[in-house]
Design a protein around this motif. Structure first.
Motif, PDB file in Angstrom:
ATOM      1  N   PHE A 284      27.970  -5.344 -47.039  1.00 28.59           N
ATOM      2  CA  PHE A 284      28.774  -5.990 -45.998  1.00 28.59           C
ATOM      3  C   PHE A 284      30.162  -5.355 -45.917  1.00 28.59           C
ATOM      4  O   PHE A 284      30.654  -5.039 -44.824  1.00 28.59           O
ATOM      5  CB  PHE A 284      28.891  -7.483 -46.296  1.00 28.59           C
ATOM      6  N   VAL A 285      30.794  -5.148 -47.053  1.00 22.82           N
ATOM      7  CA  VAL A 285      32.115  -4.523 -47.090  1.00 22.82           C
ATOM      8  C   VAL A 285      32.047  -3.106 -46.527  1.00 22.82           C
ATOM      9  O   VAL A 285      32.919  -2.678 -45.746  1.00 22.82           O
ATOM     10  CB  VAL A 285      32.675  -4.514 -48.525  1.00 22.82           C
ATOM     11  N   CYS A 286      30.999  -2.376 -46.899  1.00 23.06           N
ATOM     12  CA  CYS A 286      30.831  -1.003 -46.390  1.00 23.06           C
ATOM     13  C   CYS A 286      30.716  -0.992 -44.872  1.00 23.06           C
ATOM     14  O   CYS A 286      31.326  -0.158 -44.190  1.00 23.06           O
ATOM     15  CB  CYS A 286      29.590  -0.359 -47.014  1.00 23.06           C
ATOM     16  N   LEU A 287      29.933  -1.913 -44.311  1.00 18.26           N
ATOM     17  CA  LEU A 287      29.761  -1.972 -42.860  1.00 18.26           C
ATOM     18  C   LEU A 287      31.079  -2.291 -42.161  1.00 18.26           C
ATOM     19  O   LEU A 287      31.385  -1.723 -41.110  1.00 18.26           O
ATOM     20  CB  LEU A 287      28.700  -3.010 -42.499  1.00 18.26           C
ATOM     21  N   LEU A 288      31.875  -3.184 -42.745  1.00 22.36           N
ATOM     22  CA  LEU A 288      33.180  -3.498 -42.161  1.00 22.36           C
ATOM     23  C   LEU A 288      34.086  -2.269 -42.135  1.00 22.36           C
ATOM     24  O   LEU A 288      34.768  -1.995 -41.141  1.00 22.36           O
ATOM     25  CB  LEU A 288      33.856  -4.618 -42.948  1.00 22.36           C
ATOM     26  N   ILE A 289      34.086  -1.520 -43.236  1.00 21.89           N
ATOM     27  CA  ILE A 289      34.917  -0.311 -43.303  1.00 21.89           C
ATOM     28  C   ILE A 289      34.474   0.695 -42.248  1.00 21.89           C
ATOM     29  O   ILE A 289      35.298   1.327 -41.572  1.00 21.89           O
ATOM     30  CB  ILE A 289      34.838   0.309 -44.714  1.00 21.89           C
TER      31      ILE A 289
END
Length: 759
Positions: free
Chosen positions: A368-373
């Motif tokens: 999820f964090v990767c997709l936001l970045i």
């Protein structure tokens, strides 16, 4: 039930289809327009070098590329198709030069016979291929060299800040100083000329140009070929034959249908979501946020067509010009739809297997964090790039690649690819135990894993072109991503996921689901894989692509015609038992998918897909008719439906207040229909008439697009857009209410006696 024949058939479809796709990809080495070492006049003047052209392509990408006008018909619709525009301007400049020199008057003032004689000379001048394979140079005549310099000066003025072109820039939704650096401007002009040269120069040993005579231009005899007409007719016949054959198949299977025995109570809601399944909830909040931003950007982008650089008087283009808003609009569409589907996969995998792997929740949160970045970083990079604040190498890696739907920089593409493989790993480890525990479901599980594997694998083609790759090569691989990844294997994945949902709810027999999904996948991919070629008719490919693209894109439509059966079955399931009414609106979104698959992907898709149709329509407003109704109408509706299914399982066991959801469903669908029927389609049909009568250059010109009747239909779009936007806000209100409680009742739901069990 044995599925051997279906699996063998699927394997054959894969092998044969990709063999054909690969063969013509290899042929591109010989059929693509060459980039010369130098472009020189016959008296020795050097106009451009290979480095100029390649750097110019990078400059074009950095300003938004296909998000600001189009090249070879691919791209945005407000500014011109630059190749059609250059071709017409260059042709008229040469004709006027000859006419003034030899007859003392402009070309348009000459009699028909004299015009015909000059046109014949122009055709020989323009269409003759003067690329020397020994020296790798293109040699042009002195008069053509003068024309290139003159037209180049016009584009230099247009893309800089010449005040005399302010009105035209406004009509094209272009700010001043799109390209600030004079050296970059020279390189950009070099690339525009080369891209146009490919449309007007005959391929060696052939009588068609590198782009199969696209765009149509009567001045140099760019017109449809016999192959376009023949294979278009063949595609019509195959469509009718395919529909008849599939109708016969459906009729022959009716006797095998049995009465479905549905559970008396809901077997799904009683099951306890695992920690990783609960962790997917934030994905859906992000999906909702991205979607509402995309809707707003779509309204701004559409409005720029009438106000150019403002939004109801606000000089919005000073901060986010058309090329930025359109880049974000198209890219956010991919992002939120993909995120909805990925989250659904992460939700479904433990649900199917009943197994929660160690650290699965951590993996879901990390992804999820990767997709936001990726989302924030790639969109910021595009804005910085279009403002010309990156060097060209940095732009390629972190800025704007300029290719529609694959706009994000190479670093973000690689990051996303790694993220997709991480998603696949999380999916596979969660679902793998089901192969041991659910023997009857193994075939459906295998297809689920196959479809899941295809999602990261078929994003890899987006990494296959380099910073200086020939445009024809980049277009070939780009359509692998847009067609095969977005329109192909995501569809297969979604079909399998829906089958899992319905089987898990007891609304669909596992054997019926397995055979139906396998058969649907075979039929869909049989036309869909090779059908990729219908995007590549005019992108430097061999003429054989016309034959394969026309026939197989027609076969793509065949299964879509019968989606009414699927819609009817979904409606039937929604009324099967009282408890199923809790899933009524998620199922209705699946019904909408079937409708828009038929109308958007089927009817509007086939409307433009035959070669003779696309020859005149590519790059006109008939294209966004198909794009909106197929991309959002099918994949967007599907993403919303899957999201609602997952949220039903993630919310407390209370009924939903569905008033706002019902309102959202109908307003979103009605708004989409009105957007198309009273705005985009009429404009597209008017443009098509202008394209047939006068040429692509005129259909995309400011003179045509600024007519009061065209502006009237642009303004009419506000009706559909407003209804759609209100529906979008209603859906957001409902989803927020699931968190705050205003979308929930106090009624406890009844469910099957499986309380406390894990998925």
């Amino acid at each position: 039930m044995r599925y051997t024949r279906l699996w063998v058939s699927l394997g054959i479809v894969f092998i044969v289809s990709f063999a054909v796709l690969g063969y013509y990809g290899g042929r591109l080495v010989y059929t693509k327009p060459p980039i010369p070492n130098q472009v020189v006049t016959s008296n020795g003047s050097v106009l451009f070098t290979k480095g100029d052209i390649q750097e110019g392509q990078n400059v074009w990408q950095s300003i938004g590329g296909q998000e600001l006008g189009s090249i070879w018909g691919h791209g945005a619709y407000v500014a011109p198709d630059w190749t059609a525009d250059w071709l017409h301007r260059e042709s008229m400049w040469i004709l006027n030069s000859w006419a003034m020199k030899e007859h003392g008057k402009k070309y348009t003032a000459l009699d028909n016979e004299t015009q015909a004689a000059l046109q014949a000379r122009l055709k020989k001048e323009i269409r003759t291929n003067t690329f020397n394979q020994k020296t790798d140079n293109i040699v042009v005549s002195p008069i053509r060299g003068e024309a290139i310099k003159n037209i180049g000066q016009y584009y230099t003025s247009l893309f800089s800040d010449d005040p005399s072109l302010d009105k035209l820039r406004n009509e094209y939704a272009m700010p001043k100083n799109v390209i600030k650096d004079p050296n970059r401007l020279h390189s950009f002009i070099s690339f525009l000329w080369w891209a146009t040269w490919a449309t007007e120069t005959e391929r060696p040993g052939d009588h068609v140009t590198y782009t199969n005579n696209f765009p149509n231009e009567s001045l140099i005899d760019n017109k449809p070929t016999g192959e376009m007409v023949i294979w278009s007719v063949v595609s019509f016949v195959l469509l009718l034959g395919g529909i008849g054959g599939l109708a016969w198949y459906y009729a022959s299977q009716k006797h095998e249908e049995g009465e479905e025995l549905y559970p008396e109570k809901d077997p799904l809601l009683a099951l306890s979501p695992t920690p990783s399944m609960k962790a997917t909830q934030k994905y859906f909040w992000v999906v909702t946020a991205l979607w509402i931003v995309q809707v707003g950007l779509g309204a701004i982008t559409g409005h720029y067509q009438v106000e150019g650089s403002s939004f109801y008087g606000i000089p919005l283009a000073d901060w986010i010009p058309y090329s930025v808003t359109r880049s974000w609009h198209t890219q956010l569409g991919i992002f939120w739809i993909a995120t909805a589907w990925l989250a659904t996969g992460l939700f479904i995998a433990p649900a199917v297997s009943g197994h929660e792997p160690k650290f699965q929740r951590l993996g879901v949160n990390f992804l999820f964090v990767c997709l936001l970045i990726i989302v924030v970083g790639s969109l910021a990079g595009q804005l910085i790039a279009i403002r010309q604040r990156m060097n060209l190498n940095t732009n390629f890696w972190f800025g704007h690649q300029g290719y529609e739907y694959t706009d994000i920089g190479r670093f973000w593409q690689i990051f996303l690819t790694i993220g997709l493989f991480l998603w696949l790993f999380l999916m596979a480890r969660a679902i793998w135990p089901a192969f041991k525990n659910l023997k009857e479901s193994r075939h459906l599980l295998a297809l689920f894993l196959l479809a899941s594997t295809a999602i990261p694998v078929f994003y890899i083609p987006g990494l296959m072109w380099g910073q200086h790759s020939n445009l024809a090569i980049a277009e070939y691989w780009r359509w692998w991503v847009v067609h095969l990844w977005v329109e192909g294997f995501f569809e297969v994945f979604a079909t399998v996921v829906m089958a899992f949902l319905f089987t898990r709810m007891g609304l669909l027999n596992i054997r019926t689901a397995t055979s139906s999904v396998l058969f649907s996948t075979i039929i869909f991919l049989f036309g869909g894989i090779i059908g990729t070629f219908h995007h590549l008719y005019f992108s430097g490919t061999a003429t054989g692509v016309l034959a394969f693209g026309a026939t197989f894109s027609a076969l793509e439509v065949v299964p879509l015609v019968f989606l009414g059966f699927e819609a009817y079955e979904n409606l039937t399931r929604s009324r099967a038992k009282k408890w199923v009414s809790e899933y009524k609106w998620p199922i209705y979104f699946f019904v909408a998918v079937a409708f828009w698959n038929l109308v958007g992907a089927g009817l509007f898709g086939f409307f433009i897909n035959p070669p003779i149709s696309l020859y005149y329509m590519q790059g006109l407003n008939t294209t966004p008719v198909h794009a909106h109704t197929a991309l959002f109408g099918v994949y967007g509706m599907l993403g919303i439906g899957l999201m609602l299914f997952c949220l039903r399982g993630l919310t407390v066991k209370r009924s939903w207040k569905t008033g706002s959801l019902k309102f959202a469903f109908w307003t979103i669908n009605i708004g989409l229909a009105l957007m198309v029927l009273i705005s985009l389609l009429p404009i597209g049909l008017m443009q098509t008439w202008a394209s047939v009568q006068h040429g692509m250059w005129y259909a995309r010109s400011a003179a045509f697009m600024s007519q009061p009747i065209v502006h009237f239909f642009v303004w009419m779009r506000i009706i559909g857009d407003s209804i759609f936007a209100i529906g979008a806000l209603a859906l957001v209100w409902f989803i927020l209410g699931l968190k705050t409680g205003w979308s929930l009742t106090d009624n406890r739901l009844e469910y099957a006696e499986t309380e406390g069990k894990k998925f």
